[in-house]
Design a protein around this motif. Structure first.
Motif, PDB file in Angstrom:
ATOM      1  N   LYS A   1       0.825  -1.213   0.000  1.00  0.00           N
ATOM      2  CA  LYS A   1       0.000   0.000   0.000  1.00  0.00           C
ATOM      3  C   LYS A   1       0.859   1.263   0.000  1.00  0.00           C
ATOM      4  CE  LYS A   1      -4.128  -1.955   2.187  1.00  0.00           C
ATOM      5  NZ  LYS A   1      -5.062  -1.896   3.345  1.00  0.00           N
ATOM      6  N   TYR A   2       1.982   1.219   0.724  1.00  0.00           N
ATOM      7  CA  TYR A   2       2.900   2.370   0.704  1.00  0.00           C
ATOM      8  C   TYR A   2       3.394   2.625  -0.718  1.00  0.00           C
ATOM      9  CZ  TYR A   2       3.325   1.446   5.784  1.00  0.00           C
ATOM     10  OH  TYR A   2       3.085   1.234   7.110  1.00  0.00           O
ATOM     11  N   GLU A   3       3.789   1.543  -1.414  1.00  0.00           N
ATOM     12  CA  GLU A   3       4.374   1.688  -2.744  1.00  0.00           C
ATOM     13  C   GLU A   3       3.342   2.016  -3.810  1.00  0.00           C
ATOM     14  OE1 GLU A   3       6.987  -1.495  -3.838  1.00  0.00           O
ATOM     15  OE2 GLU A   3       8.263  -1.255  -2.071  1.00  0.00           O
ATOM     16  N   LYS A   4       2.069   1.798  -3.503  1.00  0.00           N
ATOM     17  CA  LYS A   4       0.997   2.176  -4.429  1.00  0.00           C
ATOM     18  C   LYS A   4       0.428   3.552  -4.098  1.00  0.00           C
ATOM     19  CE  LYS A   4      -0.450  -2.577  -5.436  1.00  0.00           C
ATOM     20  NZ  LYS A   4      -1.519  -3.601  -5.255  1.00  0.00           N
ATOM     21  N   ALA A   5       1.056   4.234  -3.134  1.00  0.00           N
ATOM     22  CA  ALA A   5       0.627   5.579  -2.710  1.00  0.00           C
ATOM     23  C   ALA A   5      -0.796   5.567  -2.161  1.00  0.00           C
ATOM     24  CB  ALA A   5       0.757   6.570  -3.862  1.00  0.00           C
ATOM     25  N   LEU A   6      -1.146   4.471  -1.491  1.00  0.00           N
ATOM     26  CA  LEU A   6      -2.477   4.387  -0.883  1.00  0.00           C
ATOM     27  C   LEU A   6      -2.467   4.875   0.551  1.00  0.00           C
ATOM     28  CD1 LEU A   6      -3.637   0.917  -2.271  1.00  0.00           C
ATOM     29  CD2 LEU A   6      -4.228   3.213  -3.099  1.00  0.00           C
ATOM     30  N   MET A   7      -1.290   4.864   1.188  1.00  0.00           N
ATOM     31  CA  MET A   7      -1.186   5.419   2.536  1.00  0.00           C
ATOM     32  C   MET A   7       0.268   5.720   2.856  1.00  0.00           C
ATOM     33  SD  MET A   7      -1.949   2.162   5.008  1.00  0.00           S
ATOM     34  CE  MET A   7      -0.776   0.833   5.249  1.00  0.00           C
ATOM     35  N   MET A   8       0.451   6.620   3.843  1.00  0.00           N
ATOM     36  CA  MET A   8       1.786   7.053   4.260  1.00  0.00           C
ATOM     37  C   MET A   8       2.104   6.445   5.624  1.00  0.00           C
ATOM     38  SD  MET A   8       4.464   9.065   3.552  1.00  0.00           S
ATOM     39  CE  MET A   8       3.991  10.498   2.560  1.00  0.00           C
ATOM     40  N   PRO A   9       3.278   5.799   5.773  1.00  0.00           N
ATOM     41  CA  PRO A   9       3.633   5.229   7.073  1.00  0.00           C
ATOM     42  C   PRO A   9       4.001   6.318   8.073  1.00  0.00           C
ATOM     43  CG  PRO A   9       5.451   4.988   5.560  1.00  0.00           C
ATOM     44  CD  PRO A   9       4.318   5.543   4.763  1.00  0.00           C
ATOM     45  N   SER A  10       3.988   5.953   9.343  1.00  0.00           N
ATOM     46  CA  SER A  10       4.373   6.894  10.388  1.00  0.00           C
ATOM     47  C   SER A  10       5.858   7.223  10.275  1.00  0.00           C
ATOM     48  CB  SER A  10       4.087   6.294  11.765  1.00  0.00           C
ATOM     49  OG  SER A  10       4.950   5.190  11.999  1.00  0.00           O
ATOM     50  N   SER A  11       6.298   8.286  10.916  1.00  0.00           N
ATOM     51  CA  SER A  11       7.709   8.665  10.887  1.00  0.00           C
ATOM     52  C   SER A  11       8.578   7.568  11.498  1.00  0.00           C
ATOM     53  CB  SER A  11       7.919   9.981  11.633  1.00  0.00           C
ATOM     54  OG  SER A  11       7.469   9.871  12.981  1.00  0.00           O
ATOM     55  N   THR A  12       8.073   6.869  12.503  1.00  0.00           N
ATOM     56  CA  THR A  12       8.822   5.763  13.129  1.00  0.00           C
ATOM     57  C   THR A  12       9.095   4.658  12.118  1.00  0.00           C
ATOM     58  OG1 THR A  12       7.812   6.201  15.283  1.00  0.00           O
ATOM     59  CG2 THR A  12       8.806   4.029  14.965  1.00  0.00           C
ATOM     60  N   VAL A  13       8.071   4.320  11.343  1.00  0.00           N
ATOM     61  CA  VAL A  13       8.219   3.281  10.324  1.00  0.00           C
ATOM     62  C   VAL A  13       9.172   3.750   9.222  1.00  0.00           C
ATOM     63  CG1 VAL A  13       7.018   1.982   8.513  1.00  0.00           C
ATOM     64  CG2 VAL A  13       5.987   2.213  10.778  1.00  0.00           C
ATOM     65  N   GLN A  14       9.053   5.010   8.812  1.00  0.00           N
ATOM     66  CA  GLN A  14       9.921   5.548   7.773  1.00  0.00           C
ATOM     67  C   GLN A  14      11.394   5.498   8.183  1.00  0.00           C
ATOM     68  OE1 GLN A  14       8.782   9.325   5.980  1.00  0.00           O
ATOM     69  NE2 GLN A  14       6.645   8.982   6.527  1.00  0.00           N
ATOM     70  N   ILE A  15      11.674   5.880   9.410  1.00  0.00           N
ATOM     71  CA  ILE A  15      13.052   5.875   9.910  1.00  0.00           C
ATOM     72  C   ILE A  15      13.610   4.460   9.934  1.00  0.00           C
ATOM     73  CG2 ILE A  15      14.483   6.290  11.957  1.00  0.00           C
ATOM     74  CD1 ILE A  15      12.622   8.726  12.506  1.00  0.00           C
ATOM     75  N   ALA A  16      12.780   3.520  10.375  1.00  0.00           N
ATOM     76  CA  ALA A  16      13.207   2.116  10.434  1.00  0.00           C
ATOM     77  C   ALA A  16      13.477   1.571   9.030  1.00  0.00           C
ATOM     78  CB  ALA A  16      12.154   1.280  11.141  1.00  0.00           C
ATOM     79  N   MET A  17      12.597   1.888   8.089  1.00  0.00           N
ATOM     80  CA  MET A  17      12.805   1.418   6.713  1.00  0.00           C
ATOM     81  C   MET A  17      14.049   2.049   6.098  1.00  0.00           C
ATOM     82  SD  MET A  17       9.045   0.897   4.923  1.00  0.00           S
ATOM     83  CE  MET A  17       8.541   2.602   5.077  1.00  0.00           C
ATOM     84  N   ALA A  18      14.273   3.323   6.377  1.00  0.00           N
ATOM     85  CA  ALA A  18      15.460   4.003   5.845  1.00  0.00           C
ATOM     86  C   ALA A  18      16.731   3.325   6.327  1.00  0.00           C
ATOM     87  CB  ALA A  18      15.444   5.473   6.254  1.00  0.00           C
ATOM     88  N   GLU A  19      16.749   2.946   7.600  1.00  0.00           N
ATOM     89  CA  GLU A  19      17.937   2.291   8.162  1.00  0.00           C
ATOM     90  C   GLU A  19      18.184   0.942   7.497  1.00  0.00           C
ATOM     91  OE1 GLU A  19      19.671   0.781  12.490  1.00  0.00           O
ATOM     92  OE2 GLU A  19      17.890   2.053  12.400  1.00  0.00           O
ATOM     93  N   ILE A  20      17.140   0.167   7.325  1.00  0.00           N
ATOM     94  CA  ILE A  20      17.279  -1.164   6.738  1.00  0.00           C
ATOM     95  C   ILE A  20      17.648  -1.077   5.254  1.00  0.00           C
ATOM     96  CG2 ILE A  20      15.964  -3.226   6.064  1.00  0.00           C
ATOM     97  CD1 ILE A  20      14.482  -2.920   8.767  1.00  0.00           C
ATOM     98  N   LEU A  21      17.097  -0.084   4.549  1.00  0.00           N
ATOM     99  CA  LEU A  21      17.347   0.069   3.121  1.00  0.00           C
ATOM    100  C   LEU A  21      18.611   0.881   2.828  1.00  0.00           C
ATOM    101  CD1 LEU A  21      13.666   0.697   1.972  1.00  0.00           C
ATOM    102  CD2 LEU A  21      15.007  -1.387   1.674  1.00  0.00           C
ATOM    103  N   ASN A  22      19.284   1.322   3.903  1.00  0.00           N
ATOM    104  CA  ASN A  22      20.558   2.040   3.781  1.00  0.00           C
ATOM    105  C   ASN A  22      20.420   3.342   2.985  1.00  0.00           C
ATOM    106  OD1 ASN A  22      23.309   2.355   4.312  1.00  0.00           O
ATOM    107  ND2 ASN A  22      23.916   1.412   2.379  1.00  0.00           N
ATOM    108  N   VAL A  23      19.370   4.090   3.291  1.00  0.00           N
ATOM    109  CA  VAL A  23      19.192   5.431   2.751  1.00  0.00           C
ATOM    110  C   VAL A  23      18.878   6.350   3.922  1.00  0.00           C
ATOM    111  CG1 VAL A  23      18.366   4.638   0.503  1.00  0.00           C
ATOM    112  CG2 VAL A  23      16.709   5.107   2.318  1.00  0.00           C
TER     113      VAL A  23
END
Length: 364
Positions: free
Chosen positions: A45-67
């Motif tokens: 759903k995030y990648e289809k622009a159906l909803m935006m994750p919380s800032s906590t989720v975004q930070i965690a994904m950024a760390e794992i994806l190395n961006v």
């Protein structure tokens, strides 16, 4: 203009593809490494622009994806398809490798354009009237002539080009290096009709080949629009190699050294290779093109090379030293010293830690 949710969706997908992770694997890593529960369905759903994750989720994904977190919200500056990235056929190069490389290149080019905008550096006109051919290009002699024209216009004379990357950067062409699979040598393109860009494989151990690739891509930038319509893509690639070869080593040099010699010592070729930063193989090919050696001597060289490992190692050994371009890093630290960007922004642009940036941010 794309909205914030659409930008985030595309950036998340790109970061995941660049990291070569499936949605399911990203979901698993979120739970294991970040202790954040995000389902595969939520990521979809995030990648289809159906909803935006919380800032906590975004930070965690950024760390794992190395961006860095900012990456997810950075507006797109150009279409990566403008660069028309292609690979040589290699068994170990997958579609996933190519797609990840495309995204990696887009990220690097966008950061380059961003720092130029911050410093208010405007693009320069590269293709001057004197460099435009008077008729469609279709032969080796055409490309030799254009290489001579470029060398003369840029006041290079017949001397070796000490650093191909620095030369092109000084002329306003952006040269970037990126680690890539062996199936990729380089790519070039004109972005948004004004930014001339060349991207090279920093993992290629052969500096001589990288130098040839740099000038091969320059040929595409200068003359793609001037090739004869009768030429195939393969023929255009061959002509770009002829241009690059002449740029690195003017034919008159070889004629003066070897014309009329019945025997040419390998050490003589190695000496030319060292001085001009071009491979021995490319020199031998040029000797044949100039009719300094015949087809038989040309074939015998490659038969010998492929038959004797020690000889092959001797002639293929990298000998030239060309430092990688540092213009991008210099621009970032210039902006930092002028307080146009923060230390964290500099770290984001460089893909480095804040501590490392602080360590290198000395001024006088």
């Amino acid at each position: 203009m794309e909205k914030g949710l659409e930008i985030f969706a595309k950036r998340l997908q790109q970061a995941r593809i660049k990291a070569k992770l499936s949605m399911e694997k990203l979901s698993t890593l979120m739970s294991e490494k970040a202790d954040v529960k995000v389902t595969k369905q939520a990521i979809s759903k995030y990648e289809k622009a159906l909803m935006m994750p919380s800032s906590t989720v975004q930070i965690a994904m950024a760390e794992i994806l190395n961006v860095d977190h900012e990456y997810f919200h950075r507006p797109f500056r150009f279409n990566i398809d403008d660069l028309n990235i292609s690979f040589r056929k290699k068994a170990d190069t997958t579609v996933g490798d190519q797609r990840a490389l495309e995204i990696q290149i887009q990220d690097q080019v966008e950061r380059y354009l961003e720092i130029e905008d911050i410093l208010r550096i405007k693009p320069r006109t590269i293709l001057k009237d004197k460099l435009v051919p008077i008729r469609p290009l279709e032969s080796n002699s055409d490309m030799v002539l254009m290489a001579k024209t470029v060398r003369e216009f840029w006041s290079l004379g017949k001397a070796p080009i000490a650093n191909t990357q620095e030369l092109l950067e000084a002329l306003g062409i952006k040269v970037l290096l990126t680690p890539a699979p062996s199936g990729f040598l380089g790519v070039s393109g004109i972005i948004n009709d004004k930014y001339w860009v060349i991207v090279l494989n920093s993992s290629d151990p052969y500096i001589e080949r990288r130098r040839l690739t740099t000038l091969h891509e320059l040929c595409h930038l200068l003359y793609n629009s001037y090739f004869s319509n009768q030429l195939s893509a393969h023929e255009k690639e061959r002509l770009c190699n002829t241009f690059a070869n002449e740029m690195l080593l003017p034919g008159v040099i070889l004629k003066n050294l070897f014309k009329g010699k019945s025997q040419i010592a390998i050490e003589e070729l190695i000496s030319v290779s060292k001085n001009f930063g071009i491979s021995v193989d490319a020199i031998v090919f040029k000797l044949k093109e100039l009719d300094i050696i015949g087809e038989k001597r040309y074939r015998n060289y490659f038969i010998r090379k492929n038959s004797y490992p020690n000889f092959k190692e001797r002639v293929e050994r990298p000998r030239y030293k060309e430092d990688e371009t540092t213009r991008f890093q210099a621009m970032v630290y210039s902006a930092l010293s002028q307080e146009l960007i923060s230390t964290s922004k500099a770290a984001s642009l460089l893909g480095a830690s804040i501590n490392n940036v602080r360590k290198n941010a000395e001024t006088i």
